[in-house]
Scaffold this motif. Sequence first.
Motif, short mmCIF file in Angstrom:
data_model
loop_
_atom_site.label_atom_id
_atom_site.label_comp_id
_atom_site.label_asym_id
_atom_site.label_seq_id
_atom_site.Cartn_x
_atom_site.Cartn_y
_atom_site.Cartn_z
N THR A 1 59.45 8.49 158.78
CA THR A 1 59.23 8.82 160.18
C THR A 1 59.39 7.38 160.96
OG1 THR A 1 57.30 8.68 159.17
CG2 THR A 1 57.53 11.01 160.13
N PRO A 2 59.36 7.10 162.76
CA PRO A 2 59.36 5.80 163.48
C PRO A 2 58.58 5.43 164.08
CG PRO A 2 60.33 8.07 164.62
CD PRO A 2 59.51 8.36 163.23
N VAL A 3 57.14 6.11 163.56
CA VAL A 3 56.07 5.53 164.14
C VAL A 3 54.91 5.31 163.71
CG1 VAL A 3 55.53 8.21 165.26
CG2 VAL A 3 54.80 7.90 163.17
N ASP A 4 55.03 3.66 162.85
CA ASP A 4 53.97 3.14 161.63
C ASP A 4 53.84 2.35 162.86
OD1 ASP A 4 57.10 2.98 161.39
OD2 ASP A 4 57.50 1.96 159.34
N THR A 5 54.76 1.96 163.50
CA THR A 5 54.58 0.51 164.70
C THR A 5 54.47 1.80 166.11
OG1 THR A 5 57.16 0.42 165.42
CG2 THR A 5 55.63 -1.05 163.55
N LEU A 6 52.45 2.04 166.06
CA LEU A 6 52.53 2.31 167.72
C LEU A 6 51.56 2.66 167.42
CD1 LEU A 6 55.39 5.78 168.31
CD2 LEU A 6 55.35 3.33 169.05
N PRO A 7 50.41 1.41 167.81
CA PRO A 7 49.84 1.42 168.10
C PRO A 7 48.75 2.50 169.18
CG PRO A 7 49.95 -0.51 168.72
CD PRO A 7 51.41 0.11 168.67
N ALA A 8 47.42 3.44 168.76
CA ALA A 8 46.74 4.41 169.77
C ALA A 8 46.42 4.38 171.22
CB ALA A 8 45.86 5.14 169.08
N SER A 9 46.45 2.67 171.02
CA SER A 9 45.37 2.35 172.14
C SER A 9 46.29 1.73 173.53
CB SER A 9 45.23 0.95 171.80
OG SER A 9 45.54 -0.13 171.51
N MET A 10 47.08 1.84 173.15
CA MET A 10 48.71 1.70 174.74
C MET A 10 48.89 3.08 174.88
SD MET A 10 52.07 1.06 172.45
CE MET A 10 53.21 2.38 171.78
N VAL A 11 48.19 3.88 174.79
CA VAL A 11 48.96 5.86 174.96
C VAL A 11 47.67 6.30 176.09
CG1 VAL A 11 49.08 7.86 174.36
CG2 VAL A 11 49.12 5.98 172.59
N GLU A 12 48.81 6.42 177.38
CA GLU A 12 48.00 6.96 177.95
C GLU A 12 48.06 9.33 177.78
OE1 GLU A 12 47.01 7.40 182.58
OE2 GLU A 12 47.09 5.35 180.98
N GLN B 1 47.77 -1.86 150.81
CA GLN B 1 49.19 -1.50 151.75
C GLN B 1 48.02 -2.65 153.07
OE1 GLN B 1 51.20 0.00 150.55
NE2 GLN B 1 51.90 0.48 153.07
N SER B 2 48.68 -3.34 153.27
CA SER B 2 48.27 -4.64 154.67
C SER B 2 50.03 -3.66 156.00
CB SER B 2 48.02 -6.29 154.36
OG SER B 2 49.41 -6.18 154.30
N TYR B 3 48.88 -4.13 156.93
CA TYR B 3 49.21 -4.49 158.33
C TYR B 3 49.16 -5.18 159.10
CZ TYR B 3 45.85 -1.71 160.41
OH TYR B 3 44.18 -1.47 160.11
N ASP B 4 49.88 -5.62 160.26
CA ASP B 4 50.22 -6.74 161.17
C ASP B 4 50.46 -6.46 162.27
OD1 ASP B 4 49.35 -8.68 162.77
OD2 ASP B 4 49.56 -10.49 161.24
N VAL B 5 50.50 -5.56 163.48
CA VAL B 5 50.44 -4.86 164.05
C VAL B 5 51.23 -5.79 165.92
CG1 VAL B 5 51.58 -3.13 165.47
CG2 VAL B 5 51.74 -2.67 163.60
N GLN B 6 51.61 -5.90 166.64
CA GLN B 6 50.96 -6.31 167.66
C GLN B 6 52.62 -5.80 169.22
OE1 GLN B 6 50.35 -9.21 165.38
NE2 GLN B 6 52.72 -9.28 164.97
N SER B 7 51.74 -5.80 170.31
CA SER B 7 52.73 -4.67 170.68
C SER B 7 52.26 -5.40 172.27
CB SER B 7 53.15 -3.39 171.45
OG SER B 7 53.71 -2.39 169.46
#
Length: 661
Positions: free
Chosen positions: A124-135, A224-230
């Motif tokens: 699946t390709p959605v592991d780097t999609l933050p919810a805060s940018m969504v309209e 399981q850590s994450y660090d995501v910026q968009s």
Amino acid sequence: MMSISLRFRLAATTMLAALPAAATTAPVMEAEIIVTARSLEETLPQELAAYGSDVETVTDKQIRDGGFRDVSQTLQMLTPGLHIAPRSGPFSYIDVSLQGSRTQDVLWLVDGVRINNRLYNSTTPVDTLPASMVERIEVLKGGQSLFYGTQAAAGAVNVVTRGFSDTPDGQINAGGDSRGGWHVDGYARGAMGPHKLVVYGTKDKADGYRPFSVVQPSATDTRQSYDVQSIGAKYRIDLAEDLRLDLQYQHTDATLDNIQPRVTKRSYNRRDEEIASLRLDYTPTGIAQFFLKGYFHDWDTTYANIQNNPVTGAEVVVYPPGTYWGYQDYGLNGVVKLHPHQGLDYLLGYDFQNFKGRDEVLLIDGKTEQVHAGILQIRTDDDFSKKLKLAAGLRHNISEGSETTVWNVSGRYTISDALYVEGVGGTSFLLPDAEKLFGIDPCCARGNPDLEAEESRSINLSVGGEAPGLAALSWQATFFARDIDNLITDDYSNPAFPDGIYINVDEKVTVRGGEFQLNAQLGDDWRAGASYTITRARDQGSDRQRDRTPKHFGKTSLYYEPADRPLGANLALNWVGKSWQTVSGFGRQSYGDYVILDLGLHLYLDGADRRHRLGLRLENATGKEYATRLGSALIDGSSQRFLYANRGVPRTLHVNYGVSF
């Protein structure tokens, strides 16, 4: 371009026809929606809904009230008919079943740009999609290959990022959680004459939690850590009243752990992703409209896997930092809508996709794949009938060595203000991924460039409406069915390929099921929704449910938001029935059968001005321990295996403060 103001009732007779909303969360009330987008591409999901497709829409307000961190969490809790099981919490791979589908049968898009990983269809390709940018998020159910192409056999999910505004506004948010995670995000937008601009950015970081129920001493990295910026930007210029040019760009950097319950010292994927598009829209009210869009998606990952020797503890470098896997996907698509006479509309489209991927972990030959497609759809209009909407279409796909034609028919009939019927049926296709076409790793099955696309037949039929005398109560019942032919699998019977080769077989996957939704407005301040889905998904000749596909699941929501008070509260409940998985060394095992409860509260600190907002979310409020997937691995110092489960997110408190301007 002038805005279009649409006032409508979000009840059963319109909730799937004009601007449908998520059944478990949408209010049943009068609402005014300001629509500034007239692009054929942007309005396509709503148009498909008007002609019988079942479409759910999750709004940015629902995401903000729920306090969700990524797109998969949002859909997991809010979308009827869609089962999502994150393997390790936010920003991780997920198992997906849309009305009983396999993960690879669902297409994912960002602002209309397909983002599915064509190296591996099941990833699946959605592991780097933050919810805060969504309209908003639009979920289209049923076969949608006519306009969306490969992998839309069970449906498509379109994530729409922050939209344009004629008046300047923006928002800044910051928050953290009880497990050490934190985030910041914000956006700003406005217009100056014919120019419109949106900019947004988001940062999410956490050390995470221990994702496995059992961990061996040889694993020294166990969280399981994450660090995501968009960051993203959109620019629009109105070249004329009915001619518009849009440019969009989004860049994501992310480091995502990829740990295992034994021998892991450090294992991660470091992402660098670019999504860009340019679209020209011509939208007059006369005989013809069109859009033409070019897009580019670049997805690069450097992988590292450093392990501990379980006996000596010495460091073992399996894959050094910088080991590459990734792909480029670019193309061109466009649709022309013609209205040469009363009664019918004609849509003509072209879709071109160029894909190239390479993997230094599981070796894949870096060859290029190209797909060309022509699209034709015929629709009735209001001159034909205001109550009956019908559509039929064909798509012909040409790729190297194969051709596929799919068809689609749909319709919606409004019997009365209190009752409607609708449905969509046809065929869809799933192109083989790069691994199955070009895999050359000696450890694994060999790729086969002569593979044909998987083909499926599906139908969704729904009836719904409003309960007589109760205008605030709406319902919908849906039957769905899907059969998949030309199944692609690995075969080990050919002596020329002792490690296996991918082939098409006659085996078939069959899905049958139903979905029921109910929405209610409970007075002026309360609203509620519920959904239940039952599926039977089986391989040909088998009486067993397919792995990682629950037979039953349901979702419930309750919202309290008084208009005269600066506070609100919400509840979201996700029940998942029993699932099964075949695990190496342990055979077929059952798991799942859990209920997850999220509680939310928000308070506007400045009262009626509603600019300063404090939000709280208690995720997994009951502290339920539950499994989202199973696996097995060797016990340290032994040849015996142990069984482990991927753990769902433990009880976590999220706090967020935001200011609007």
